[in-house]
Design a protein around this motif. Structure first.
Motif, short mmCIF file in Angstrom:
data_model
loop_
_atom_site.label_atom_id
_atom_site.label_comp_id
_atom_site.label_asym_id
_atom_site.label_seq_id
_atom_site.Cartn_x
_atom_site.Cartn_y
_atom_site.Cartn_z
N TYR A 64 18.89 27.27 -6.78
CA TYR A 64 17.62 27.86 -6.95
C TYR A 64 16.83 27.69 -5.87
CZ TYR A 64 19.22 29.13 -11.45
OH TYR A 64 20.20 29.68 -12.54
N ALA A 119 20.08 32.51 -3.55
CA ALA A 119 19.46 31.89 -4.53
C ALA A 119 18.12 32.64 -5.14
CB ALA A 119 19.08 30.51 -3.92
N LEU A 120 17.84 32.47 -6.31
CA LEU A 120 16.95 32.93 -6.98
C LEU A 120 15.61 31.97 -6.89
CD1 LEU A 120 17.78 34.46 -10.51
CD2 LEU A 120 16.47 35.54 -8.84
N ASN A 180 24.49 33.28 -7.85
CA ASN A 180 23.72 33.55 -6.60
C ASN A 180 24.52 34.42 -5.62
OD1 ASN A 180 24.86 31.69 -4.38
ND2 ASN A 180 24.97 30.51 -6.18
N CYS A 226 26.31 29.56 -0.88
CA CYS A 226 25.57 29.73 -2.09
C CYS A 226 23.97 29.60 -1.86
CB CYS A 226 25.93 28.65 -3.12
SG CYS A 226 27.83 28.64 -3.62
N LYS A 275 21.39 40.13 -9.97
CA LYS A 275 21.37 39.06 -11.11
C LYS A 275 21.17 39.45 -12.19
CE LYS A 275 21.13 35.87 -7.23
NZ LYS A 275 21.30 36.80 -6.29
N ASP A 314 23.63 26.76 -11.13
CA ASP A 314 23.60 27.70 -9.66
C ASP A 314 22.55 26.89 -8.81
OD1 ASP A 314 23.60 29.88 -8.20
OD2 ASP A 314 24.65 30.81 -10.03
#
Length: 364
Positions: free
Chosen positions: A182, A205-206, A154, A201, A159, A180
């Motif tokens: 999200y 984030a995706l 992230n 983080c 990515k 990770d």
């Protein structure tokens, strides 16, 4: 590469001195049971290395003996030194990081750990470079059995490149096993430009559904969700900035296996993996008990057949392209739903993953 993301070098290398300096629980592991053999391995890691560790939990897949492992964003090297004990003297662990301060710390203690582990020569090395450019950093294509990552993907602004590079350096049958953070939607530009939220983080984030698409584009098998936990933000200013966005820490496993095999199969776990002799938790949908016959969907059968797990299972093909009634087709599990489910069941319901632990085992 975006300056905001790589400003995290300053955040992790200078602003954070201890784990207690973090402002959310995104990169802090809650108390959960840790397998004894992993606990013992962690005890042998130098205390200075452990004190400067900022990852979210333990990222320890199964079946590690003799494997070549790459740790993306290895930081102080805690995971590398722990894993070096699990792969054994015949295995090897490489850590790559872009942070000078962390790399210097990790390299300082190589001789200490090899002496502690009783190894004649180092089975750990640390490389400086970006996780978006693994081959540029000198890492060879098709050279690793496993790539792990602990709450650092992230931090990358690209990515897709990270996944593509991981795919490139993995051997056929290799696995990207990573934890990770999200999000439940696509992050706004305002949040992406927030330096503290990058370092915590969250800003990078995706949206979890985008991970599924990116993995397919790169060539990986459909991501298998291992576990998920809710991320809390204990800072009003940061929470106000985030608004309605919600976050989970989650662990996925992606494999570099052949395409097109969609036949369901019956599999029997032989029970030979270290730390998972009686029961092997593959993901949130499949836990294999030793000697039990289990019907699995084609994607899982394909992974088990072509990965390092092949020798740990006995396979009984069903013969049909879609398998019998009762075996559901592969569906993508919503990590937010899983996190809620595990929260209701309690932290011990599933071990493994981001903000948790997972057992380890063997590469032959």
């Amino acid at each position: 590469i975006c300056d905001t993301a790589h400003d995290s070098v300053d955040y992790y290398g200078k602003r954070l001195k201890h784990t207690s300096d973090l402002k959310t629980n995104a990169c802090v592991a809650p108390v959960q049971p840790t397998p004894t053999f992993i606990r013992l391995a962690l005890k042998k890691v130098h205390p200075e290395i452990t004190a400067r560790y900022y990852g979210c939990g333990l990222v320890v897949p199964e079946c590690l003996e003799g494997c070549r492992i790459l740790d993306l964003g290895s930081g102080s090297g805690r995971d590398c030194y722990m894993l070096s004990q699990l792969v054994g003297e015949k295995g090897h662990v490489t850590g790559i990081d872009m942070t000078d301060v962390q790399l210097e710390l990790a390299r300082t203690h190589v001789d200490y750990h090899m002496k502690e582990f009783g190894y004649k020569k180092p089975n750990v090395n640390f490389v400086q470079g970006y996780i978006e450019a693994l081959t540029d950093a000198g890492l060879e294509k098709d050279s690793f059995d496993i790539v792990i990552s602990n709450c650092v993907v992230n931090l990358s602004p690209d990515k897709r490149r990270v996944l593509a590079e991981a795919y490139k350096v993995l051997k056929a049958g290799g696995e990207l096993y990573f934890s990770d953070i999200y999000c439940n939607g696509r992050i706004t530009e305002e949040i992406k430009n927030h330096q503290v939220l990058w370092g915590e983080c969250l800003a990078g984030a995706l949206w979890w559904k985008d991970l599924l698409q990116l993995a397919e584009e790169v060539g990986f098998s459909p991501p298998r969700l291992v576990t998920a936990n809710v991320v809390t933000v204990n800072n009003k200013e940061l929470q106000d900035t985030l608004g309605d966005f919600k976050f989970v820490s989650a662990t996925y496993r992606l494999f570099k296996v052949p395409k097109g095999n969609t036949r369901n199969s019956k599999v029997i776990y032989n029970g030979g993996i270290t730390g998972a002799e009686d029961s092997f938790h593959f993901d949130c949908q499949y836990t294999f008990k030793a000697n039990d016959v289990v019907e699995v969907v084609g994607d899982v059968a394909n992974i088990l057949t072509h990965s390092r797990f092949a020798e740990e299972f006995t396979f009984q093909p069903l013969g049909g392209p879609t398998g019998p009634c009762g075996v559901k087709p592969m569906v993508s599990v919503d990590p937010f739903e899983l996190a809620l489910q595990l929260g209701v069941q309690g932290p011990g319901a599933v071990t493994g993953g981001c903000c948790s632990t997972q057992s380890a085992g063997c590469c032959k």
